[in-house]
Scaffold this motif. Structure first.
Motif, mmCIF file in Angstrom:
data_model
loop_
_atom_site.group_PDB
_atom_site.id
_atom_site.type_symbol
_atom_site.label_atom_id
_atom_site.label_comp_id
_atom_site.label_asym_id
_atom_site.label_seq_id
_atom_site.Cartn_x
_atom_site.Cartn_y
_atom_site.Cartn_z
ATOM 1 N N ILE A 1 0.834 -1.205 0.000
ATOM 2 C CA ILE A 1 0.000 0.000 0.000
ATOM 3 C C ILE A 1 0.869 1.256 0.000
ATOM 4 C CG2 ILE A 1 -1.626 1.363 1.384
ATOM 5 C CD1 ILE A 1 -2.868 -1.307 2.284
ATOM 6 N N GLY A 2 1.945 1.210 0.797
ATOM 7 C CA GLY A 2 2.842 2.353 0.867
ATOM 8 C C GLY A 2 3.498 2.640 -0.470
ATOM 9 N N VAL A 3 3.944 1.580 -1.148
ATOM 10 C CA VAL A 3 4.591 1.751 -2.450
ATOM 11 C C VAL A 3 3.604 2.320 -3.466
ATOM 12 C CG1 VAL A 3 5.586 0.526 -4.418
ATOM 13 C CG2 VAL A 3 6.371 0.005 -2.094
ATOM 14 N N LEU A 4 2.370 1.733 -3.468
ATOM 15 C CA LEU A 4 1.359 2.206 -4.408
ATOM 16 C C LEU A 4 0.989 3.664 -4.147
ATOM 17 C CD1 LEU A 4 -1.031 -0.890 -4.560
ATOM 18 C CD2 LEU A 4 0.513 -0.068 -6.369
ATOM 19 N N ALA A 5 0.878 4.016 -2.877
ATOM 20 C CA ALA A 5 0.550 5.397 -2.520
ATOM 21 C C ALA A 5 1.651 6.337 -2.965
ATOM 22 C CB ALA A 5 0.322 5.520 -1.007
ATOM 23 N N GLY A 6 2.901 5.904 -2.767
ATOM 24 C CA GLY A 6 4.033 6.730 -3.179
ATOM 25 C C GLY A 6 4.047 6.930 -4.671
ATOM 26 N N CYS A 7 3.785 5.863 -5.436
ATOM 27 C CA CYS A 7 3.757 5.969 -6.895
ATOM 28 C C CYS A 7 2.641 6.897 -7.349
ATOM 29 C CB CYS A 7 3.558 4.591 -7.529
ATOM 30 S SG CYS A 7 4.997 3.505 -7.343
ATOM 31 N N SER A 8 1.470 6.736 -6.694
ATOM 32 C CA SER A 8 0.329 7.565 -7.063
ATOM 33 C C SER A 8 0.607 9.029 -6.792
ATOM 34 C CB SER A 8 -0.898 7.111 -6.275
ATOM 35 O OG SER A 8 -1.985 7.971 -6.509
ATOM 36 N N GLU A 9 1.225 9.299 -5.627
ATOM 37 C CA GLU A 9 1.527 10.678 -5.263
ATOM 38 C C GLU A 9 2.509 11.290 -6.242
ATOM 39 O OE1 GLU A 9 3.320 13.248 -1.504
ATOM 40 O OE2 GLU A 9 2.865 11.124 -1.278
ATOM 41 N N LYS A 10 3.503 10.477 -6.654
ATOM 42 C CA LYS A 10 4.514 10.988 -7.558
ATOM 43 C C LYS A 10 3.952 11.262 -8.935
ATOM 44 C CE LYS A 10 9.210 10.063 -9.182
ATOM 45 N NZ LYS A 10 10.330 9.125 -9.175
ATOM 46 N N SER A 11 3.094 10.333 -9.417
ATOM 47 C CA SER A 11 2.571 10.478 -10.767
ATOM 48 C C SER A 11 1.448 11.503 -10.836
ATOM 49 C CB SER A 11 2.062 9.122 -11.269
ATOM 50 O OG SER A 11 1.003 8.660 -10.437
ATOM 51 N N GLY A 12 0.752 11.739 -9.744
ATOM 52 C CA GLY A 12 -0.365 12.677 -9.755
ATOM 53 C C GLY A 12 -0.146 13.815 -8.779
ATOM 54 N N ASP A 13 1.039 14.347 -8.739
ATOM 55 C CA ASP A 13 1.390 15.418 -7.810
ATOM 56 C C ASP A 13 0.456 16.612 -8.020
ATOM 57 O OD1 ASP A 13 2.629 17.098 -6.042
ATOM 58 O OD2 ASP A 13 4.265 17.624 -7.389
ATOM 59 N N LYS A 14 -0.283 16.988 -6.992
ATOM 60 C CA LYS A 14 -1.245 18.080 -7.095
ATOM 61 C C LYS A 14 -0.765 19.309 -6.334
ATOM 62 C CE LYS A 14 -4.943 17.670 -8.772
ATOM 63 N NZ LYS A 14 -5.440 17.954 -10.144
ATOM 64 N N SER A 15 0.497 19.625 -6.521
ATOM 65 C CA SER A 15 1.027 20.865 -5.957
ATOM 66 C C SER A 15 1.620 21.679 -7.092
ATOM 67 C CB SER A 15 2.085 20.578 -4.891
ATOM 68 O OG SER A 15 3.204 19.932 -5.462
ATOM 69 N N ILE A 16 1.583 23.006 -6.939
ATOM 70 C CA ILE A 16 2.082 23.888 -7.994
ATOM 71 C C ILE A 16 2.576 25.181 -7.368
ATOM 72 C CG2 ILE A 16 -0.172 24.969 -8.452
ATOM 73 C CD1 ILE A 16 0.575 24.804 -11.467
ATOM 74 N N LYS A 17 3.620 25.759 -7.955
ATOM 75 C CA LYS A 17 4.218 26.993 -7.442
ATOM 76 C C LYS A 17 3.981 28.127 -8.427
ATOM 77 C CE LYS A 17 7.920 24.633 -4.889
ATOM 78 N NZ LYS A 17 9.380 24.463 -4.736
ATOM 79 N N LEU A 18 3.335 29.189 -7.940
ATOM 80 C CA LEU A 18 3.078 30.376 -8.744
ATOM 81 C C LEU A 18 3.985 31.509 -8.288
ATOM 82 C CD1 LEU A 18 -0.842 30.428 -8.771
ATOM 83 C CD2 LEU A 18 0.691 29.393 -10.474
ATOM 84 N N LYS B 1 1.758 18.421 -15.394
ATOM 85 C CA LYS B 1 0.495 18.841 -14.771
ATOM 86 C C LYS B 1 -0.444 19.338 -15.869
ATOM 87 C CE LYS B 1 3.319 20.414 -10.861
ATOM 88 N NZ LYS B 1 3.161 19.255 -9.989
ATOM 89 N N ALA B 2 -0.939 18.382 -16.656
ATOM 90 C CA ALA B 2 -1.702 18.716 -17.859
ATOM 91 C C ALA B 2 -2.947 19.545 -17.557
ATOM 92 C CB ALA B 2 -2.091 17.434 -18.590
ATOM 93 N N ASP B 3 -3.619 19.253 -16.431
ATOM 94 C CA ASP B 3 -4.849 19.989 -16.118
ATOM 95 C C ASP B 3 -4.553 21.443 -15.738
ATOM 96 O OD1 ASP B 3 -3.606 19.126 -13.786
ATOM 97 O OD2 ASP B 3 -5.457 18.539 -12.762
ATOM 98 N N ALA B 4 -3.518 21.646 -14.932
ATOM 99 C CA ALA B 4 -3.134 23.010 -14.565
ATOM 100 C C ALA B 4 -2.694 23.785 -15.802
ATOM 101 C CB ALA B 4 -2.013 22.982 -13.525
ATOM 102 N N TYR B 5 -1.929 23.125 -16.662
ATOM 103 C CA TYR B 5 -1.461 23.753 -17.898
ATOM 104 C C TYR B 5 -2.652 24.178 -18.761
ATOM 105 C CZ TYR B 5 0.824 24.221 -22.482
ATOM 106 O OH TYR B 5 1.262 24.684 -23.704
ATOM 107 N N ALA B 6 -3.634 23.293 -18.902
ATOM 108 C CA ALA B 6 -4.800 23.587 -19.734
ATOM 109 C C ALA B 6 -5.567 24.793 -19.202
ATOM 110 C CB ALA B 6 -5.704 22.359 -19.798
ATOM 111 N N PHE B 7 -5.736 24.870 -17.871
ATOM 112 C CA PHE B 7 -6.415 26.030 -17.283
ATOM 113 C C PHE B 7 -5.611 27.308 -17.513
ATOM 114 C CE2 PHE B 7 -6.044 28.575 -13.257
ATOM 115 C CZ PHE B 7 -7.032 29.484 -13.583
ATOM 116 N N LEU B 8 -4.307 27.262 -17.239
ATOM 117 C CA LEU B 8 -3.463 28.452 -17.412
ATOM 118 C C LEU B 8 -3.481 28.929 -18.860
ATOM 119 C CD1 LEU B 8 -0.513 27.325 -15.126
ATOM 120 C CD2 LEU B 8 -1.976 29.333 -14.737
ATOM 121 N N ASP B 9 -3.572 27.982 -19.780
ATOM 122 C CA ASP B 9 -3.623 28.323 -21.203
ATOM 123 C C ASP B 9 -4.938 29.024 -21.554
ATOM 124 O OD1 ASP B 9 -2.489 28.414 -23.733
ATOM 125 O OD2 ASP B 9 -3.368 26.510 -24.337
ATOM 126 N N LYS B 10 -6.016 28.697 -20.824
ATOM 127 C CA LYS B 10 -7.333 29.296 -21.087
ATOM 128 C C LYS B 10 -7.568 30.584 -20.297
ATOM 129 C CE LYS B 10 -10.194 25.257 -22.269
ATOM 130 N NZ LYS B 10 -11.421 24.531 -21.859
#
Length: 287
Positions: A14-31, A234-243
């Motif tokens: 579970i820990g490994v899967l959670a770590g992979c998920s967090e890494k692949s779907g990182d929901k943090s961003i710096k403005l 971060k494709a979703d953040a990019y798409a919003f920033l583009d719009k």
């Protein structure tokens, strides 16, 4: 023992899967942003949308103009919505063009230049050379943060218009506006580095001094600039920033709310709530 072994294995998996998920779907961003009233407004609105509509945790990096551009170029920041082009930030764009991605304008119709209260009887930068005007202004042009594009343009203007008897006073956006408001209330002469959109034009009767040599350029745009690779990371953040795109009136509404006492976060939250159709258009179809 066997139960404990199975339990330990399950915890590790579970820990490994959670770590992979967090890494692949990182929901943090710096403005990154500069502490100009206009950019405080826009960056907080962008943060509000990223957090409430797309589930991001946003880190705000308040810096001067130079470090803002450097941060996007070297990847230590993800995005900014504060690039004044083609003139004010021309030197930064020339330096970092190959290291960043310009998503184009998020606001049209900006302007920069030397600004005075409308009650002053001068109309051009040329008029600042008048001895009486020099004395009345105490030989000072009130500026903002050193390194800001408008400060570099003003230094150039002082050379082009032979204003060597003047001193360009370094301060901050907030301090400049305070000095202007104080002089305006007392009906005293003052000249500042000004730009629109800015709440001070809504609160005071001001005018730009004519710039016959064209040092400050014409009308500008504010662009959204992101680091290389953001689209992939971060494709979703990019798409919003583009719009993301709004108007000077939109920005002014947030700036005036802040100037009248609302926190930047609350002013942005209220604007987003009051402009649901526009915000939904920015995030429509983004998963």
């Amino acid at each position: 023992m066997r139960k404990w072994g199975l339990l330990l294995s399950l915890v590790l998996i579970i820990g490994v899967l959670a770590g992979c998920s967090e890494k692949s779907g990182d929901k943090s961003i710096k403005l990154a942003y500069v502490a100009w009233d206009s950019e405080i407004a826009s960056t907080n609105v962008v943060r509000e949308v990223l957090e409430t509509k797309l589930g991001y945790k946003v880190e705000m990096l308040q810096v001067d103009a130079g470090p803002m551009w450097t941060g996007i170029a070297d990847g230590s920041a993800d995005a900014m919505v504060a690039a004044w082009l083609p003139s004010t930030h021309a030197s930064y764009m020339e330096k970092y063009a190959s290291d960043i991605e310009d998503l184009g304008p998020n606001l049209n119709g900006t302007k920069t230049g030397l600004t005075v209260p409308a009650y002053m009887d001068i109309t051009s930068i040329e008029d600042l050379k008048n001895a009486d005007t020099l004395t009345a202004l105490d030989g000072q042009i009130i500026g903002i943060e050193p390194g800001a594009g408008i400060m570099m343009a003003t230094e150039k203007a002082m050379e082009e218009y032979a204003l060597s008897d003047y001193k360009l006073v370094e301060s901050s956006s907030a301090a400049m506006a305070q000095e202007l408001q104080k002089a305006y209330d007392a009906q005293k002469p003052i000249v500042v580095t000004g730009w629109t959109p800015h709440w001070m034009f809504a609160k005071m009767d001001l005018k730009y001094l004519e710039d016959p040599k064209g040092v400050y350029g014409g009308d500008e745009q504010i662009h959204t600039v992101v680091r290389k690779g953001l689209k992939e990371d971060k494709a979703d953040a990019y798409a919003f920033l583009d719009k993301f795109e709004w108007t000077p009136d939109d920005m002014a509404a947030v700036m005036v709310a802040i100037q009248e006492g609302a926190s930047p976060e609350d002013a942005a939250k209220d604007w987003v709530a009051a402009n649901e159709d526009k915000v939904n258009a920015w995030v429509e179809g983004i998963e």
